[in-house]
Write a protein that holds these residues in place. Structure first.
Motif, PDB file in Angstrom:
ATOM      1  N   LYS A  88       0.840  -1.207   0.000  1.00  0.00           N
ATOM      2  CA  LYS A  88       0.000   0.000   0.000  1.00  0.00           C
ATOM      3  C   LYS A  88       0.868   1.248   0.000  1.00  0.00           C
ATOM      4  N   VAL A  92       0.819   4.170  -2.922  1.00  0.00           N
ATOM      5  CA  VAL A  92       0.530   5.571  -2.601  1.00  0.00           C
ATOM      6  C   VAL A  92       1.696   6.460  -2.994  1.00  0.00           C
ATOM      7  N   GLU A  98      -4.935   6.460  -4.364  1.00  0.00           N
ATOM      8  CA  GLU A  98      -5.675   6.589  -3.118  1.00  0.00           C
ATOM      9  C   GLU A  98      -6.260   5.205  -2.858  1.00  0.00           C
ATOM     10  N   THR A 119      -9.071   0.992  -5.204  1.00  0.00           N
ATOM     11  CA  THR A 119      -8.674   2.401  -5.198  1.00  0.00           C
ATOM     12  C   THR A 119      -9.918   3.300  -5.154  1.00  0.00           C
ATOM     13  N   LYS A 120      -9.698   4.542  -4.801  1.00  0.00           N
ATOM     14  CA  LYS A 120     -10.814   5.488  -4.652  1.00  0.00           C
ATOM     15  C   LYS A 120     -11.495   5.784  -5.986  1.00  0.00           C
ATOM     16  N   TYR A 126      -5.501   7.404 -12.634  1.00  0.00           N
ATOM     17  CA  TYR A 126      -4.227   7.711 -12.016  1.00  0.00           C
ATOM     18  C   TYR A 126      -3.069   7.656 -13.003  1.00  0.00           C
TER      19      TYR A 126
END
Length: 127
Positions: A88, A92, A98, A119-120, A126
């Motif tokens: 993680k 990040v 995220e 992921t968000k 991304y």
């Protein structure tokens, strides 16, 4: 912030991202377990990254399992927990993801693991 696209990785495609992530996953695995993976496949679907990997069982854990399966299961649990934390952090810091959650399981009999990263937003956003 993402390091992909017009970045230090010089990658802007999903295929290039997956190739880079394969190396990163193997490196984290090697750091935690002392052994790299034999084979792995990464799939990306929306906000999910799925990693299926064939591992070599750490010899000392295999031996420990023969002596006391409860102790080896506990060791596996904490090693996997450590892997998830480091993976993680990499996602990040290196990729700017995220990360909402990471799920990982390992089957000692088949030496296969599955790692799911949520992921968000869509992973492609991304890149």
């Amino acid at each position: 912030m993402s390091t992909l696209g017009t970045n230090s990785l010089g990658t802007n495609s999903l295929g290039q991202f997956k190739q880079e992530l394969i190396k990163d996953y193997n490196e984290v695995n090697h750091r935690i377990f002392g052994i790299g993976v034999v084979r792995q496949k990464i799939d990306v679907q929306g906000d999910r990254i799925l990693v299926i990997a064939l591992h070599k069982r750490v010899p000392s854990l295999a031996y420990l399992s023969e002596l006391n399966s409860n102790v080896s299961e506990l060791a596996d649990h904490y090693l996997i927990k450590g892997f998830k934390n480091e993976f993680k952090q990499l996602l990040v810091e290196k990729y700017g993801f995220e990360v909402l959650s990471i799920f990982k399981d390992y089957d000692t009999e088949t030496e296969l693991s599955a790692t799911v990263v949520i992921t968000k937003k869509d992973v492609r956003d991304y890149l």
